[in-house]
Design an enzyme around this catalytic site. Structure first.
Site, short mmCIF file in Angstrom:
data_model
loop_
_atom_site.label_atom_id
_atom_site.label_comp_id
_atom_site.label_asym_id
_atom_site.label_seq_id
_atom_site.Cartn_x
_atom_site.Cartn_y
_atom_site.Cartn_z
N TYR A 122 0.80 -1.23 -0.17
CA TYR A 122 0.14 0.05 0.10
C TYR A 122 0.94 1.18 -0.07
O TYR A 122 1.96 1.24 0.46
CB TYR A 122 -0.90 0.00 1.02
CG TYR A 122 -2.30 -0.01 1.03
CD1 TYR A 122 -2.78 1.21 0.41
CD2 TYR A 122 -3.21 -1.11 0.93
CE1 TYR A 122 -4.11 1.26 -0.10
CE2 TYR A 122 -4.38 -1.24 0.53
CZ TYR A 122 -5.02 -0.02 -0.18
OH TYR A 122 -6.27 -0.06 -0.56
N GLU A 160 -0.57 4.84 -0.02
CA GLU A 160 -1.15 6.26 -0.49
C GLU A 160 -0.32 7.39 -0.43
O GLU A 160 0.29 7.62 0.48
CB GLU A 160 -2.48 6.20 0.68
CG GLU A 160 -3.64 5.35 -0.02
CD GLU A 160 -4.74 5.61 1.12
OE1 GLU A 160 -4.52 6.33 2.33
OE2 GLU A 160 -5.75 5.02 0.91
N ASP A 175 -7.39 13.49 -24.82
CA ASP A 175 -7.18 12.05 -24.09
C ASP A 175 -6.80 11.21 -25.32
O ASP A 175 -7.52 10.91 -26.28
CB ASP A 175 -8.77 12.04 -23.81
CG ASP A 175 -8.87 10.39 -23.51
OD1 ASP A 175 -8.05 9.58 -23.43
OD2 ASP A 175 -10.10 9.98 -23.08
N THR A 197 -4.72 5.94 -21.58
CA THR A 197 -4.70 4.64 -21.09
C THR A 197 -3.03 3.97 -21.39
O THR A 197 -2.57 4.19 -22.38
CB THR A 197 -5.68 3.38 -21.50
OG1 THR A 197 -5.54 3.48 -22.92
CG2 THR A 197 -6.82 4.26 -21.14
N LYS A 249 -3.38 0.15 -24.15
CA LYS A 249 -3.76 0.11 -25.62
C LYS A 249 -2.46 0.09 -26.70
O LYS A 249 -1.77 -0.82 -26.64
CB LYS A 249 -4.90 1.09 -25.86
CG LYS A 249 -6.17 0.92 -24.91
CD LYS A 249 -7.13 2.24 -25.37
CE LYS A 249 -8.40 1.89 -24.21
NZ LYS A 249 -9.20 3.13 -24.46
N ARG A 302 -2.79 -2.74 -17.91
CA ARG A 302 -3.98 -2.02 -18.01
C ARG A 302 -3.76 -0.72 -16.78
O ARG A 302 -3.48 -1.13 -15.62
CB ARG A 302 -5.16 -2.71 -17.42
CG ARG A 302 -5.24 -4.02 -18.44
CD ARG A 302 -6.84 -4.48 -17.94
NE ARG A 302 -7.75 -3.49 -18.36
CZ ARG A 302 -8.45 -3.38 -19.66
NH1 ARG A 302 -8.25 -4.09 -20.44
NH2 ARG A 302 -9.39 -2.43 -19.69
C1 LIG Z 1 -10.49 3.44 -23.60
C2 LIG Z 1 -10.44 4.67 -23.47
C3 LIG Z 1 -10.76 5.44 -22.24
C4 LIG Z 1 -11.22 4.51 -21.01
O1 LIG Z 1 -10.20 3.67 -20.53
P1 LIG Z 1 -10.68 2.53 -19.38
O2 LIG Z 1 -8.96 2.00 -19.02
O3 LIG Z 1 -11.44 1.39 -20.08
O4 LIG Z 1 -11.29 3.29 -18.38
C5 LIG Z 1 -10.78 6.92 -21.98
N1 LIG Z 1 -10.76 7.69 -22.98
C6 LIG Z 1 -10.68 7.06 -24.31
C7 LIG Z 1 -10.64 8.03 -25.38
C8 LIG Z 1 -10.67 5.63 -24.48
O5 LIG Z 1 -10.59 5.32 -25.55
#
Ligand SMILES: *Cc1c(COP(=O)(O)O)cnc(C)c1O
Length: 410
Positions: A48, A50, A194, A220, A223, A229
């Site tokens: 942990y 925090e 994003d 993220t 991807k 993840r």
């Molecule tokens: C996949 C995605 C997210 C969210 O990601 P998670 O890990 O599934 O919560 C946010 N913004 C965009 C543009 C995404 O493609």
């Protein structure tokens, strides 16, 4: 170990066999290296932590601090950012923290609509982003299926949002971040980019990097970046405190340190020259696949792709996205049904499917193989009810993929 829990072990083994024997074309998915996988199962999962390095609420933080400092340094270096927060559990909480860093509940926001390629967290009505804020959404033009920046400027000038939140989940074109910066400045908004989907392509230099333009960049890590993840936030030093406070204690408790160790490794892998080649190949494969599908009578939303993904309009084949995605799954091609902009069909049976090349590229498929992939896809779309066609295609793909290893070293 999994041998000691047969029930779970068998499920994991079946999943491993399935993943290796099908074309995985969900653009948000990938295949991590063996080192990333190993770090996820490391003893950091026991801890942990925090707080932030040197400002923790628990003792015994020497290694946790070293790990978080290293991960942040690698992230800043890779993206050219002033500050990184590597604690978000995933992309959605990273986005929630970005809103919290610059907005109060009830503030006006502008984001990209879901059917235009945006994400749920960009102001969709059933998402927190549509409930806590006064969310307004822009859409792509119906004729070009692309963002019209003049329209966005006019819209933002009317709405006067506190934040302009832009990114892609299924928009296949590159964003003009310099123009978005101008638009945000003209209406006094913060710009949040994003890059959840395209982060790996940004690192590889094959997709525009928003870091010089956006106040905050969220992503993220699982991807195209091909890590564990998780989520990450990059920002200017001036917003560092607000971002850090929004993540912890704003919405999260302690960071997942095993995930952070895996992320540090993935960032190290992404800094290698081979990752640049990987990103270039992802995009080359996607462009090539799109062209092959067009040659076989399908339409790609917006006419093509600048990245790793595309939305295919299936109406010319008289099949809906849900039926197509199900038939493709049975034939060994895993993707997802997806709305097209201004879709005349309902969300559960939309007109399209979304395809991506990151996993196939990780396995080593290149342009010549994209012709085969297109052939298989079209064969299934032309005969979704023909059990022999479906079974033969699945067997052919399984045999074909034996040449392409499922494990890699980054
Ligand atoms: C996949 C995605 C997210 C969210 O990601 P998670 O890990 O599934 O919560 C946010 N913004 C965009 C543009 C995404 O493609």
């Amino acid at each position: 170990m999994l041998e000691l829990d047969r029930e779970v072990g068998e499920i994991v083994e079946r999943e491993a066999a399935m993943q290796a024997s099908v074309l995985r074309m969900i653009p948000s998915e990938n295949i991590v290296s063996d080192s990333v996988l190993e770090a996820l199962g490391s003893i950091f999962t026991n801890r942990y932590a925090e707080g932030y390095p040197a400002k923790r609420y628990y003792q015994g933080q020497e290694n946790n601090d070293a790990l978080e400092r290293l991960t942040c340094a690698r992230a800043c270096e890779l993206f050219g950012a002033e500050h990184a927060n590597v604690q978000p559990y995933s992309g959605s909480p990273a986005n929630m923290a970005a809103y919290m860093a610059v907005c109060q509940p009830g503030d006006r926001t502008v984001g990209l609509g879901l059917n235009s390629g945006g994400h749920l967290t960009h102001g969709w009505k059933v998402n927190f982003s549509g409930q806590l804020y006064e969310a307004h959404q822009i859409e792509v033009r119906q004729d070009t299926e692309r963002i019209d920046y003049d329209e966005v400027a006019k819209y933002c000038d009317e709405v006067k949002p506190k934040v302009l939140f832009i990114g892609t989940t299924s928009y296949s074109r590159a964003f003009d971040f310099a123009r978005l910066r101008e638009i945000a400045d003209a209406c006094g908004a913060y710009l949040v980019a994003d890059i959840a989907h395209v982060a790996g392509l940004v690192v590889a230099g094959v997709y525009p990097n928003p870091v010089p333009y956006a106040d905050i960049v969220t992503l993220t890590t699982h991807k195209t970046l091909r890590g564990p993840r998780g989520g990450m936030i990059l920002c200017r030093e001036s917003l560092a405190k607000a971002v850090d406070r929004a993540v912890f204690p704003g919405i999260q408790g302690g960071p997942h340190l095993n995930q952070m160790a895996a992320l540090a490794i993935a960032l190290g892998e992404a800094a290698r020259p081979s990752f640049k080649a990987y990103g270039e190949q992802i995009v080359a494969n996607a462009k090539c696949l799109a062209q092959h599908l067009v040659d076989r009578g399908l339409r790609i939303v917006s006419g093509g792709t600048d990245c790793h993904l595309m939305v295919v309009d299936l109406r010319a084949k008289n099949i809906d996205g849900k039926t197509a995605a199900t038939a493709l799954e049975h034939a060994g091609i895993v993707c997802n049904f997806n709305a097209i902009p201004y879709d005349p069909n309902p969300p559960r049976r939309p007109s399209g499917i979304r395809l991506g090349t990151p996993s196939l590229t990780t396995r080593g498929l290149k342009e010549p193989e994209m012709a085969l992939v297109a052939d298989w896809i079209v064969r299934v779309l032309d005969a979704p009810d023909d059990e022999a066609v479906i079974a033969n295609t699945a067997a052919e793909i399984k045999a074909f993929l034996q040449k392409y290893p499922y494990h890699h070293q980054g």
